[in-house]
Scaffold this motif. Structure first.
Motif, PDB file in Angstrom:
ATOM      1  N   ALA A  66       0.825  -1.209   0.000  1.00 49.45           N
ATOM      2  CA  ALA A  66       0.000   0.000   0.000  1.00 49.45           C
ATOM      3  C   ALA A  66       0.859   1.258   0.000  1.00 49.45           C
ATOM      4  N   HIS A  67       1.978   1.198   0.719  1.00 46.53           N
ATOM      5  CA  HIS A  67       2.895   2.347   0.778  1.00 46.53           C
ATOM      6  C   HIS A  67       3.490   2.656  -0.592  1.00 46.53           C
ATOM      7  N   HIS A  68       3.564   1.635  -1.468  1.00 45.64           N
ATOM      8  CA  HIS A  68       4.180   1.812  -2.778  1.00 45.64           C
ATOM      9  C   HIS A  68       3.162   1.926  -3.910  1.00 45.64           C
ATOM     10  N   THR A  69       1.891   2.073  -3.575  1.00 42.52           N
ATOM     11  CA  THR A  69       0.835   2.263  -4.561  1.00 42.52           C
ATOM     12  C   THR A  69      -0.079   3.387  -4.095  1.00 42.52           C
ATOM     13  N   GLY A  70      -0.965   3.825  -5.004  1.00 44.16           N
ATOM     14  CA  GLY A  70      -1.813   4.953  -4.662  1.00 44.16           C
ATOM     15  C   GLY A  70      -3.274   4.642  -4.437  1.00 44.16           C
ATOM     16  N   ARG A  71      -3.834   3.711  -5.215  1.00 41.70           N
ATOM     17  CA  ARG A  71      -5.271   3.439  -5.107  1.00 41.70           C
ATOM     18  C   ARG A  71      -5.590   1.961  -4.967  1.00 41.70           C
ATOM     19  N   LEU A  72      -4.638   1.077  -5.234  1.00 33.34           N
ATOM     20  CA  LEU A  72      -4.882  -0.362  -5.262  1.00 33.34           C
ATOM     21  C   LEU A  72      -5.372  -0.853  -3.899  1.00 33.34           C
ATOM     22  N   GLY A  73      -6.436  -1.679  -3.924  1.00 39.05           N
ATOM     23  CA  GLY A  73      -6.947  -2.263  -2.688  1.00 39.05           C
ATOM     24  C   GLY A  73      -6.323  -3.626  -2.422  1.00 39.05           C
ATOM     25  N   PHE A  74      -6.496  -4.101  -1.177  1.00 34.64           N
ATOM     26  CA  PHE A  74      -5.856  -5.349  -0.755  1.00 34.64           C
ATOM     27  C   PHE A  74      -6.871  -6.263  -0.093  1.00 34.64           C
ATOM     28  N   LEU A  75      -7.048  -7.424  -0.680  1.00 38.10           N
ATOM     29  CA  LEU A  75      -7.922  -8.467  -0.148  1.00 38.10           C
ATOM     30  C   LEU A  75      -7.032  -9.410   0.660  1.00 38.10           C
ATOM     31  N   ILE A  76      -7.030  -9.250   1.970  1.00 35.20           N
ATOM     32  CA  ILE A  76      -6.092  -9.965   2.829  1.00 35.20           C
ATOM     33  C   ILE A  76      -6.732 -11.252   3.331  1.00 35.20           C
ATOM     34  N   ALA A  77      -6.103 -12.378   3.024  1.00 30.88           N
ATOM     35  CA  ALA A  77      -6.581 -13.657   3.544  1.00 30.88           C
ATOM     36  C   ALA A  77      -6.297 -13.723   5.042  1.00 30.88           C
ATOM     37  N   HIS A  78      -7.301 -14.097   5.812  1.00 31.01           N
ATOM     38  CA  HIS A  78      -7.191 -14.068   7.278  1.00 31.01           C
ATOM     39  C   HIS A  78      -7.842 -15.313   7.856  1.00 31.01           C
ATOM     40  N   ARG A  79      -7.096 -16.022   8.708  1.00 28.97           N
ATOM     41  CA  ARG A  79      -7.624 -17.219   9.354  1.00 28.97           C
ATOM     42  C   ARG A  79      -8.021 -16.900  10.791  1.00 28.97           C
ATOM     43  N   PRO A  80      -9.310 -16.937  11.088  1.00 30.24           N
ATOM     44  CA  PRO A  80      -9.733 -16.710  12.475  1.00 30.24           C
ATOM     45  C   PRO A  80      -9.168 -17.787  13.399  1.00 30.24           C
ATOM     46  N   GLY A  81      -8.923 -17.390  14.630  1.00 32.11           N
ATOM     47  CA  GLY A  81      -8.532 -18.365  15.637  1.00 32.11           C
ATOM     48  C   GLY A  81      -7.146 -18.199  16.191  1.00 32.11           C
ATOM     49  N   PHE A  82      -6.303 -17.386  15.540  1.00 31.38           N
ATOM     50  CA  PHE A  82      -4.926 -17.243  16.004  1.00 31.38           C
ATOM     51  C   PHE A  82      -4.702 -15.986  16.844  1.00 31.38           C
ATOM     52  N   VAL A  83      -5.605 -15.017  16.722  1.00 30.59           N
ATOM     53  CA  VAL A  83      -5.585 -13.846  17.596  1.00 30.59           C
ATOM     54  C   VAL A  83      -7.011 -13.608  18.072  1.00 30.59           C
ATOM     55  N   ALA A  84      -7.151 -12.820  19.135  1.00 29.29           N
ATOM     56  CA  ALA A  84      -8.474 -12.513  19.653  1.00 29.29           C
ATOM     57  C   ALA A  84      -9.252 -11.673  18.634  1.00 29.29           C
ATOM     58  N   PRO A  85     -10.545 -11.907  18.476  1.00 30.81           N
ATOM     59  CA  PRO A  85     -11.318 -11.137  17.500  1.00 30.81           C
ATOM     60  C   PRO A  85     -11.374  -9.649  17.812  1.00 30.81           C
ATOM     61  N   THR A  86     -11.304  -9.288  19.080  1.00 30.24           N
ATOM     62  CA  THR A  86     -11.294  -7.861  19.419  1.00 30.24           C
ATOM     63  C   THR A  86     -10.009  -7.200  18.933  1.00 30.24           C
ATOM     64  N   LEU A  87      -8.878  -7.896  19.083  1.00 29.08           N
ATOM     65  CA  LEU A  87      -7.615  -7.372  18.572  1.00 29.08           C
ATOM     66  C   LEU A  87      -7.635  -7.308  17.047  1.00 29.08           C
ATOM     67  N   ALA A  88      -8.144  -8.339  16.406  1.00 29.27           N
ATOM     68  CA  ALA A  88      -8.230  -8.340  14.944  1.00 29.27           C
ATOM     69  C   ALA A  88      -9.106  -7.188  14.461  1.00 29.27           C
ATOM     70  N   ALA A  89     -10.208  -6.912  15.169  1.00 33.32           N
ATOM     71  CA  ALA A  89     -11.089  -5.810  14.770  1.00 33.32           C
ATOM     72  C   ALA A  89     -10.346  -4.481  14.803  1.00 33.32           C
ATOM     73  N   ARG A  90      -9.547  -4.245  15.839  1.00 36.11           N
ATOM     74  CA  ARG A  90      -8.790  -2.987  15.929  1.00 36.11           C
ATOM     75  C   ARG A  90      -7.702  -2.934  14.856  1.00 36.11           C
ATOM     76  N   LYS A  91      -7.052  -4.064  14.605  1.00 35.42           N
ATOM     77  CA  LYS A  91      -6.019  -4.137  13.583  1.00 35.42           C
ATOM     78  C   LYS A  91      -6.592  -3.801  12.210  1.00 35.42           C
ATOM     79  N   ILE A  92      -7.729  -4.384  11.872  1.00 33.59           N
ATOM     80  CA  ILE A  92      -8.356  -4.160  10.578  1.00 33.59           C
ATOM     81  C   ILE A  92      -8.843  -2.726  10.450  1.00 33.59           C
ATOM     82  N   ALA A  93      -9.460  -2.198  11.496  1.00 35.60           N
ATOM     83  CA  ALA A  93      -9.930  -0.810  11.456  1.00 35.60           C
ATOM     84  C   ALA A  93      -8.768   0.160  11.309  1.00 35.60           C
ATOM     85  N   THR A  94      -7.671  -0.129  11.982  1.00 37.13           N
ATOM     86  CA  THR A  94      -6.485   0.724  11.874  1.00 37.13           C
ATOM     87  C   THR A  94      -5.947   0.713  10.452  1.00 37.13           C
TER      88      THR A  94
END
Length: 362
Positions: A66-94
């Motif tokens: 993202a730092h090296h592009t201007g508009r391109l979006g990122f579809l990030i593959a994410h496996r639930p279960g390895f971090v707390a969902p509350t932490l993941a929610a803050r990470k994603i929102a950030t």
């Protein structure tokens, strides 16, 4: 509606004559930046950042790209279960804020038990889907609750949870999912926005769309659909089929063509579906070519569309007519094919979709 085109980026130059997967191996920052920039220049809307139990961490990969592009979006593959969902929610929102809303999430529960074991997860697959559904429920509460909230479920229990950061996009970034098992479909119908499937024949695709729409309707939801293909293009149809056969011959060389050590054994119900179609015939609907799916055990995106750019664009538009308005397209020569798709295929696909929408509105 406008067609959405998704690619896939890797973190290091691939080895071999025909690349099945791009997410394993070491990491080259310069290659990653150039690969993301090539997709942006080619007109892709998003790129998938994949996940394995040994590959580079996806959020960091996407942040660097993202730092090296201007508009391109990122579809990030994410496996639930390895971090707390509350932490993941803050990470994603950030991430969503720091990139100006350039994030989507692809929720995967892991096709292979053996690979999950490598990350210390010994839950059986159906349990992982139930856990993922609960995980998404907690994340959505963190994204939307104005007040502190409690949650007590089978897998997660929080008290007084709260997030100071909410996603930039409301109510949250798009949630993709894939899968053909009952657990996957139940989770996706209730919680996800986009059903992502591997390329299948048109009749089977129409049936899957109708069935999943009915499932989602039970929750008052209207899902979108994404389909993944490997276009194999050339200036003439004959040259395209010759190229396809050369790629297949390369993949059939001794060794592990998938890079996942699966010995060509299907790991998931979605893969088994592709192998069933391959057993019924090499080619479906004129351009859908299945021998590479058969040769690899249908691990990942191995449904091919073979022909000239005009022919493959027309084939994709047949899926668009069914309600598939998002396509994940990547080639066996990942970097060069992304450039070629931007030059030859994506413009034709976008124009064709606009014409279909205009005709429908008239």
């Amino acid at each position: 509606m406008p067609v959405r085109v998704i690619g896939m980026i890797g973190v290091a130059p691939p080895a071999g004559d025909a690349t099945v997967h791009v997410i394993k191996g070491g990491i080259s920052p310069s290659y990653l930046a150039a690969f993301a920039q090539a997709h942006e220049a080619a007109g892709f809307d998003l790129v998938l950042v994949g996940y394995t139990a040994s590959s580079a961490e996806g959020f960091l990969v996407a942040q660097y790209a993202a730092h090296h592009t201007g508009r391109l979006g990122f579809l990030i593959a994410h496996r639930p279960g390895f971090v707390a969902p509350t932490l993941a929610a803050r990470k994603i929102a950030t991430f969503d804020h720091l990139t100006g809303g350039r994030l989507a999430l692809h929720v995967i529960s892991g096709a292979s038990d053996a690979e999950q074991h490598g990350d210390g997860d010994f839950a059986p697959k159906e349990e992982r889907y139930r856990r993922a559904a609960e995980y998404l429920e907690v994340m959505k509460l963190a994204w939307t609750s104005e007040q502190r909230f409690d949650f007590a479920g089978e897998f997660y229990h929080v008290q007084g949870a709260h997030s100071d950061v909410r996603p930039l996009r409301k109510p949250h970034p798009p949630l993709f999912f894939g899968g053909s098992s009952e657990g996957a479909l139940a989770m996706g119908a209730k919680h996800c926005d986009v059903f992502a499937a591997f390329g299948e024949p048109l009749a089977a695709t129409a049936e899957r769309i109708a069935e999943f729409r009915a499932r989602a309707a039970a929750y008052g939801r209207t899902p979108a659909f994404n389909m993944s293909f490997r276009p194999i293009l050339a200036a003439t149809e004959g040259a395209a089929w010759d190229r396809a056969r050369r790629i297949l011959a390369s993949i059939r060389k001794p060794g592990d063509p998938t890079g996942f050590g699966n010995a060509r054994k299907p790991l998931a119900q979605s893969a088994r579906r592709l192998l069933d179609f391959a057993a019924k015939g090499e080619t479906h609907d004129e351009r859908l070519w299945m021998p590479i799916a058969e040769a690899t055990g249908a691990v990942g995106n191995t449904s091919c569309l073979v022909g000239t750019p005009e022919q493959v664009a027309r084939a994709l538009l047949e899926y668009y007519k069914l309600g598939v308005h998002s396509f994940l397209l990547r080639g066996f020569d990942p970097f060069e094919d992304a450039v070629d798709f931007g030059r030859e295929l994506i413009p034709r696909l976008r124009v064709g979709a606009e014409e279909l929408d205009g005709a429908k509105a008239a």
